[in-house]
Design an enzyme around this catalytic site. Structure first.
Site, short mmCIF file in Angstrom:
data_model
loop_
_atom_site.label_atom_id
_atom_site.label_comp_id
_atom_site.label_asym_id
_atom_site.label_seq_id
_atom_site.Cartn_x
_atom_site.Cartn_y
_atom_site.Cartn_z
N ASP A 133 21.10 34.85 75.27
CA ASP A 133 22.02 34.47 74.18
C ASP A 133 23.43 35.04 74.42
OD1 ASP A 133 21.43 37.16 73.72
OD2 ASP A 133 21.01 36.91 71.59
N GLU A 134 23.54 35.99 75.37
CA GLU A 134 24.85 36.64 75.57
C GLU A 134 25.89 35.67 76.12
OE1 GLU A 134 24.61 40.67 77.05
OE2 GLU A 134 22.56 40.85 76.34
N PRO A 212 21.73 58.64 73.25
CA PRO A 212 23.11 58.15 73.23
C PRO A 212 23.25 56.85 72.45
CG PRO A 212 22.10 57.71 75.37
CD PRO A 212 21.06 58.38 74.54
N GLY A 290 34.36 46.27 75.77
CA GLY A 290 34.14 44.88 75.34
C GLY A 290 32.81 44.67 74.65
N HIS A 291 32.32 45.68 73.95
CA HIS A 291 30.97 45.66 73.36
C HIS A 291 30.82 44.53 72.33
CE1 HIS A 291 27.63 48.55 71.72
NE2 HIS A 291 27.18 47.34 72.00
P1 TYD Z 1 20.93 46.96 75.87
O1 TYD Z 1 19.50 47.34 75.76
O2 TYD Z 1 21.70 47.40 77.08
O3 TYD Z 1 20.99 45.37 75.72
P2 TYD Z 1 22.29 44.37 75.56
O4 TYD Z 1 23.51 45.11 75.86
O5 TYD Z 1 21.99 43.32 76.58
O6 TYD Z 1 22.23 43.88 74.15
O7 TYD Z 1 21.69 47.49 74.60
C1 TYD Z 1 21.32 47.11 73.28
C2 TYD Z 1 22.36 47.64 72.34
O8 TYD Z 1 22.28 49.07 72.33
C3 TYD Z 1 23.79 47.30 72.74
O9 TYD Z 1 24.55 47.07 71.54
C4 TYD Z 1 24.30 48.54 73.43
C5 TYD Z 1 23.54 49.66 72.71
N1 TYD Z 1 23.20 50.84 73.53
C6 TYD Z 1 23.48 52.13 73.03
O10 TYD Z 1 24.00 52.29 71.92
N2 TYD Z 1 23.11 53.19 73.80
C7 TYD Z 1 22.54 53.05 75.03
O11 TYD Z 1 22.26 54.07 75.70
C8 TYD Z 1 22.26 51.73 75.51
C9 TYD Z 1 21.63 51.51 76.86
C10 TYD Z 1 22.61 50.65 74.72
#
Ligand code: TYD
Ligand code: NAD
Length: 357
Positions: A133-134, A212, A290-291
């Site tokens: 979906d990204e 984190p 760019g989150h």
């Molecule tokens: P992720 O599992 O990397 O999936 P995606 O980025 O494909 O959605 O991350 C899920 C969400 O969690 C995303 O908003 C980023 C956040 N996140 C954290 O807050 N801390 C972390 O250590 C990681 C890996 C992701």
């Protein structure tokens, strides 16, 4: 009907569940699992089915045109379910070219091999692109992604998957290659590599390490139990319309911080720790560049046309996931050695130092 199906990326998280499902549910299918075994691919994920007579593993690189041509010459491949990819957004920010190579070039190489070998009988063949979906970008606080949403990728990972999806559509329109695409929300469950949020949080809590959370933890993801994604892939593979797209999601939106706190509460219970102790490990770290703020899927098409819906609640899925990780310490140790350790240092130790300086 007998078929030979090439599943790419079958040693990864979702791929291993797809391989297991097809091997166990369709003994008349010959399943070829093609995987390069990068840091994310692990044959231990498939130890329980590796001796099944309808399963065969092949180590190889989807970007290697010569190797892929030989593979198609060697096996009578009727269909491809394509999952092999570089799949982690944070890694794509560190090394975007690796994502372009694997996700864009690798998909093009596979499509080209299919085009050359599937000259007749389009009904017999299918190239199934497993996407995300990204590719649709980021939502504000309301609304959903659906099959009609415009592509608007914002990370190198999402852009590389979008590029691959566009190539799949181009091969359908230009060469009439029989294709189908599905775009799914975030998956969770057993065998997910512990650099993705949920297994990373479980592991860090278990080891009393900081948990984190990027930025303020306000970002929202729509989480789906991995086996529910696999059931959707099965339905689309067998009954999806050629040339079309299906969006898949759990109708299960969680802010990261709420999700992390849910896992903390479950872990306190499971590990017999005092209530609230795991939450003390939560550490807010520098936000991802760019989150994307929010992903959420409108899955009405697959529900109405193919009768699919998620099978378990999130609370149940999270409990099962935690139980699985706690009882698979050896698996965790094996996948977290070597290159993952280097990645972890670069991603978090350097990040925490930047945050505090
Ligand atoms: P992720 O599992 O990397 O999936 P995606 O980025 O494909 O959605 O991350 C899920 C969400 O969690 C995303 O908003 C980023 C956040 N996140 C954290 O807050 N801390 C972390 O250590 C990681 C890996 C992701
Ligand atoms: P993963 O990173 O766990 O697995 C990817 C697999 O691909 C690994 O086994 C790896 O060894 C293999 N691979 C990588 N490069 C390769 C190459 N050049 N040649 C052959 N094999 C190679 O990924 P995942 O989370 O299981 O995702 C699988 C697919 O599903 C990806 O295409 C991803 O974009 C898509 N997807 C994932 C999610 C999710 O939440 N994880 C959601 C929607 C869609």
């Amino acid at each position: 009907m007998e078929k030979t199906i090439l599943i790419t990326g079958g040693a990864g998280f979702i791929g291993s569940h797809v391989v297991r499902w097809f091997v166990q549910h369709y003994p008349q299918y010959h399943i070829l699992n093609l995987d390069l075994l990068t840091y994310a691919g692990n044959l231990e994920n498939l130890a329980d089915i590796e001796h099944e007579p309808n399963y065969h593993f092949i180590k190889g690189d989807i970007t290697d045109e010569h190797f892929i041509a030989q593979l198609f010459a060697q096996y009578p491949i009727d269909a491809v379910i394509h999952l092999a990819a570089e799949s982690h957004v944070d890694r794509s920010i560190m090394d975007p070219l690796a994502f372009v190579r694997t996700n864009v070039l690798g998909t093009a190489v596979l499509l080209n091999a299919c085009r050359q070998h599937w000259k007749t009988d389009p009904d017999k063949h299918l190239f199934y692109q497993v996407s995300t979906d990204e590719v649709y970008g980021s939502l504000g606080p309301t609304g959903y992604f659906s099959e009609q949403s415009k592509y608007d990728p914002r990370s190198p990972y999402a852009a590389s998957k979008a590029g691959a999806d566009h190539l799949v559509r181009a091969y359908f329109h230009t060469y009439q290659l029989p294709v189908v695409i599905s775009n799914c929300s975030n998956n969770y469950g057993p065998y997910q590599f512990p650099e993705k949020l949920i297994p990373l949080v479980i592991r860090n809590i278990q080891q009393h390490k900081p948990v984190p959370v990027y930025g303020k933890g306000e970002n929202v993801r729509d989480w789906l139990w991995v086996e529910d994604h696999v059931r959707a892939i099965d339905l689309i593979f067998h009954r999806g319309k050629r040339g079309e797209t299906y969006t898949i999601g759990g109708h299960n939106e969680w802010k990261n911080i709420d999700l992390v706190k849910l896992i903390c509460r479950c872990m306190d219970e499971k590990l017999g720790r005092p209530p609230g102790s795991s939450e003390q490990l939560i550490t807010f770290v520098k936000d991802r560049a760019g989150h994307d703020l929010r992903y959420a899927i409108d899955a009405s098409r697959i529900r109405q046309e193919l009768g699919w819906q998620p099978s378990i609640s999130f609370e149940e899925g999270i409990r099962r996931t935690i139980d699985w990780y706690l009882s698979h310490q050896e698996w965790l140790e094996h996948v977290t050695s070597g290159s993952y350790q280097q990645y972890y240092t670069q991603q978090y130790i350097v990040r925490e130092q930047t945050q505090s300086s």
